[in-house]
Design a protein around this motif. Structure first.
Motif, PDB file in Angstrom:
ATOM      1  N   ARG A 220       0.819  -1.208   0.000  1.00  0.00           N
ATOM      2  CA  ARG A 220       0.000   0.000   0.000  1.00  0.00           C
ATOM      3  C   ARG A 220       0.858   1.266   0.000  1.00  0.00           C
ATOM      4  NH1 ARG A 220      -5.673  -0.673   3.196  1.00  0.00           N
ATOM      5  NH2 ARG A 220      -6.237  -2.725   2.364  1.00  0.00           N
ATOM      6  N   LEU A 221       0.318   2.284  -0.698  1.00  0.00           N
ATOM      7  CA  LEU A 221       0.922   3.621  -0.704  1.00  0.00           C
ATOM      8  C   LEU A 221      -0.192   4.649  -0.565  1.00  0.00           C
ATOM      9  CD1 LEU A 221       3.459   3.283  -3.667  1.00  0.00           C
ATOM     10  CD2 LEU A 221       4.058   3.615  -1.260  1.00  0.00           C
ATOM     11  N   ARG A 244      -2.434   8.054 -11.946  1.00  0.00           N
ATOM     12  CA  ARG A 244      -1.774   6.949 -12.622  1.00  0.00           C
ATOM     13  C   ARG A 244      -0.498   6.587 -11.872  1.00  0.00           C
ATOM     14  NH1 ARG A 244       0.890   8.921 -18.416  1.00  0.00           N
ATOM     15  NH2 ARG A 244       2.547  10.251 -17.581  1.00  0.00           N
ATOM     16  N   TYR A 245      -0.178   5.279 -11.878  1.00  0.00           N
ATOM     17  CA  TYR A 245       0.996   4.812 -11.148  1.00  0.00           C
ATOM     18  C   TYR A 245       1.503   3.525 -11.791  1.00  0.00           C
ATOM     19  CZ  TYR A 245      -2.461   1.712  -8.914  1.00  0.00           C
ATOM     20  OH  TYR A 245      -3.458   0.794  -8.679  1.00  0.00           O
ATOM     21  N   ARG A 246       2.776   3.275 -11.625  1.00  0.00           N
ATOM     22  CA  ARG A 246       3.391   2.052 -12.141  1.00  0.00           C
ATOM     23  C   ARG A 246       4.727   1.832 -11.447  1.00  0.00           C
ATOM     24  NH1 ARG A 246       7.709   2.980 -15.479  1.00  0.00           N
ATOM     25  NH2 ARG A 246       7.891   5.037 -16.444  1.00  0.00           N
ATOM     26  N   PRO A 247       5.139   0.568 -11.320  1.00  0.00           N
ATOM     27  CA  PRO A 247       6.496   0.313 -10.808  1.00  0.00           C
ATOM     28  C   PRO A 247       7.522   0.645 -11.883  1.00  0.00           C
ATOM     29  CG  PRO A 247       5.427  -1.736 -11.398  1.00  0.00           C
ATOM     30  CD  PRO A 247       4.392  -0.667 -11.561  1.00  0.00           C
ATOM     31  N   TYR A 275       7.818   2.941  -7.032  1.00  0.00           N
ATOM     32  CA  TYR A 275       6.721   3.362  -7.904  1.00  0.00           C
ATOM     33  C   TYR A 275       6.896   4.819  -8.327  1.00  0.00           C
ATOM     34  CZ  TYR A 275       3.656  -0.698  -7.780  1.00  0.00           C
ATOM     35  OH  TYR A 275       3.112  -1.939  -7.992  1.00  0.00           O
ATOM     36  N   ILE A 276       6.357   5.122  -9.515  1.00  0.00           N
ATOM     37  CA  ILE A 276       6.266   6.489 -10.017  1.00  0.00           C
ATOM     38  C   ILE A 276       4.787   6.845 -10.104  1.00  0.00           C
ATOM     39  CG2 ILE A 276       6.469   5.674 -12.405  1.00  0.00           C
ATOM     40  CD1 ILE A 276       7.718   8.355 -13.098  1.00  0.00           C
ATOM     41  N   ILE A 277       4.427   8.044  -9.631  1.00  0.00           N
ATOM     42  CA  ILE A 277       3.018   8.408  -9.472  1.00  0.00           C
ATOM     43  C   ILE A 277       2.796   9.826  -9.988  1.00  0.00           C
ATOM     44  CG2 ILE A 277       1.165   8.733  -7.788  1.00  0.00           C
ATOM     45  CD1 ILE A 277       2.884   6.808  -5.960  1.00  0.00           C
ATOM     46  N   GLN A 278       1.665  10.048 -10.723  1.00  0.00           N
ATOM     47  CA  GLN A 278       1.286  11.360 -11.229  1.00  0.00           C
ATOM     48  C   GLN A 278      -0.229  11.527 -11.144  1.00  0.00           C
ATOM     49  OE1 GLN A 278       3.501  10.848 -15.083  1.00  0.00           O
ATOM     50  NE2 GLN A 278       4.138  12.954 -14.670  1.00  0.00           N
ATOM     51  N   VAL A 279      -0.664  12.817 -11.114  1.00  0.00           N
ATOM     52  CA  VAL A 279      -2.085  13.129 -10.998  1.00  0.00           C
ATOM     53  C   VAL A 279      -2.431  14.227 -12.000  1.00  0.00           C
ATOM     54  CG1 VAL A 279      -3.966  13.737  -9.431  1.00  0.00           C
ATOM     55  CG2 VAL A 279      -1.918  12.618  -8.534  1.00  0.00           C
ATOM     56  N   ALA A 280      -3.638  14.143 -12.600  1.00  0.00           N
ATOM     57  CA  ALA A 280      -4.175  15.188 -13.479  1.00  0.00           C
ATOM     58  C   ALA A 280      -5.524  15.641 -12.929  1.00  0.00           C
ATOM     59  CB  ALA A 280      -4.324  14.680 -14.914  1.00  0.00           C
ATOM     60  N   HIS A 297       8.132   9.658  -6.522  1.00  0.00           N
ATOM     61  CA  HIS A 297       8.567   8.264  -6.396  1.00  0.00           C
ATOM     62  C   HIS A 297       8.367   7.802  -4.950  1.00  0.00           C
ATOM     63  CE1 HIS A 297      10.796   7.915 -10.334  1.00  0.00           C
ATOM     64  NE2 HIS A 297      10.568   9.222 -10.250  1.00  0.00           N
ATOM     65  N   ALA A 298       7.955   6.548  -4.790  1.00  0.00           N
ATOM     66  CA  ALA A 298       7.762   6.000  -3.450  1.00  0.00           C
ATOM     67  C   ALA A 298       7.863   4.480  -3.509  1.00  0.00           C
ATOM     68  CB  ALA A 298       6.408   6.422  -2.885  1.00  0.00           C
ATOM     69  N   THR A 299       8.221   3.886  -2.365  1.00  0.00           N
ATOM     70  CA  THR A 299       8.334   2.428  -2.230  1.00  0.00           C
ATOM     71  C   THR A 299       7.498   1.987  -1.041  1.00  0.00           C
ATOM     72  OG1 THR A 299      10.589   2.508  -3.108  1.00  0.00           O
ATOM     73  CG2 THR A 299       9.938   0.502  -1.939  1.00  0.00           C
ATOM     74  N   PRO A 300       6.667   0.946  -1.188  1.00  0.00           N
ATOM     75  CA  PRO A 300       5.869   0.472  -0.045  1.00  0.00           C
ATOM     76  C   PRO A 300       6.746   0.099   1.141  1.00  0.00           C
ATOM     77  CG  PRO A 300       5.103  -0.535  -2.088  1.00  0.00           C
ATOM     78  CD  PRO A 300       6.386   0.169  -2.410  1.00  0.00           C
TER      79      PRO A 300
END
Length: 362
Positions: A220-221, A244-247, A275-280, A297-300
């Protein structure tokens, strides 16, 4: 040291004097704009066409392809290298008669124009640019029309090719028409666009996107963000969001659309993967999606490694102290006694051997 400082001051003063002299020399010069690729004719003031003159460019002889016809200088197929300050002197006394600041360029082509509302419902802005540079000063005239009325277009103080326009009314059914004309000394060109209000609404990306691991949850993040600060009234004109997010190890994105929420918990992350994460963002009803926010960027959360302890009894420590080496035998020669005891035992045998040998001889 004093001599060095004095020399430096003299150099700086000389440079200032030269720059000031050049500025003064160009102050009285006329500016002549000419089209790239053509021939250029410059006239030395009001002198008669048959007058004899000498031409200089930036204080040196004219080396470009040219010809001189009396008081005229004709340059052939000019380009940007022909830019400069041209000065003519009347012969034979060398009196300066005229100065011309020659600038080579092109006439503008139709500008590219774009309008967008990132501050809905306050207003919108329009920006423009030329796909092909003109190399000479070019101005832009902007005209905005709505329902047969001219709207004021206020130039942006930071972006020179941008203006701001206020909406006269919200949810208007009348289209807007924006005409931008590029003008310079060699020509002009215009572009006009027409649009309806709801088609240009596009928020700026969400801000302050943060992704943090959740303790004791390896998949979880927690992602949070702020609405764009340029959006003036989130309460009356709420936004929806697209996450949107993806490893990093994969190219395929996963997407989540959220209504009126600035937080989301990712529950299907790969344990231990970054993970790399972005929002629109987008208005709930009209317009288009914003650009993506700055990527975070974040890691569980990951379990801390447990300390391994042995369950077997500890064997006694072995004495690793080396034992002393045995004493070395003293070197000796064969038949030579080493000590007195050996001498006592060998003497009778020696005599008995000699006795047998003597008997055999007799």
């Amino acid at each position: 040291m004093a001599n060095t400082v004095t020399s430096l001051c003299c150099v700086v003063l000389a440079a200032v004097v030269v720059a000031y002299a050049q500025r003064r020399s160009q102050t009285g010069a006329s500016i002549q704009y000419e089209r790239m690729g053509g021939d250029v004719t410059m006239q030395c003031g009001s002198l008669d066409s048959e007058a004899s003159v000498t031409w200089k460019v930036n204080g040196t002889d004219v080396k470009a392809r040219h010809r001189e016809e009396g008081s005229r200088l004709i340059l052939m197929e000019v380009d940007l290298s022909n830019n400069g300050l041209y000065t003519c002197f009347q012969n034979p006394n060398g009196e300066r008669r005229d100065q011309i600041n020659l600038r080579i360029g092109t006439s503008p082509r139709e500008p590219t124009v774009m309008c967008r509302s990132n501050t809905y419902p306050k207003g919108f802005y329009c920006s423009w640019h030329l796909q092909h540079p003109t190399s000479i000063p070019t101005d832009f005239d902007v005209n905005v029309q709505h329902n047969q009325k001219s709207l004021e277009a206020t130039r942006d103080v930071v972006h020179k090719n941008r203006c701001h326009v206020k909406f006269l009314e919200v949810f208007s059914s009348y289209p807007y028409r924006v005409n931008v004309t590029a003008v310079n000394a060699l020509g002009r060109a215009s572009t006009a666009i027409t649009f309806e209000e709801f088609n240009i609404v596009k928020p700026d990306p969400p801000e302050k996107v943060v992704a943090t691991p959740i303790p004791n949850n390896v998949r979880r993040l927690e992602v949070t963000w702020n609405s764009p600060s340029t959006w003036p009234d989130v309460e009356s004109f709420p936004l929806k969001y697209f996450l949107r997010y993806r490893p990093l190890i994969r190219d395929q994105w996963q997407h989540v659309e959220l209504s009126d929420s600035t937080a989301h918990t990712i529950t299907d992350a790969y344990a231990g993967k970054e993970y790399i994460i972005q929002v629109a963002a987008k208005d709930m009803e009209i317009g288009t999606w914003s650009d993506w926010s700055v990527a975070v960027h974040a890691t569980p959360w990951m379990d801390e490694p447990k300390q391994i302890t042995s369950t077997t009894e500890q064997e006694p420590l072995l004495d690793t102290t080396p034992s002393p080496a045995p004493p070395s035998a003293e070197p000796h020669r064969a038949g030579v006694p080493v000590d007195g005891a050996s001498s006592t035992l060998l003497s009778p045998l020696l005599w008995y051997s000699c006795y047998l040998l003597l008997g055999a001889l007799i």
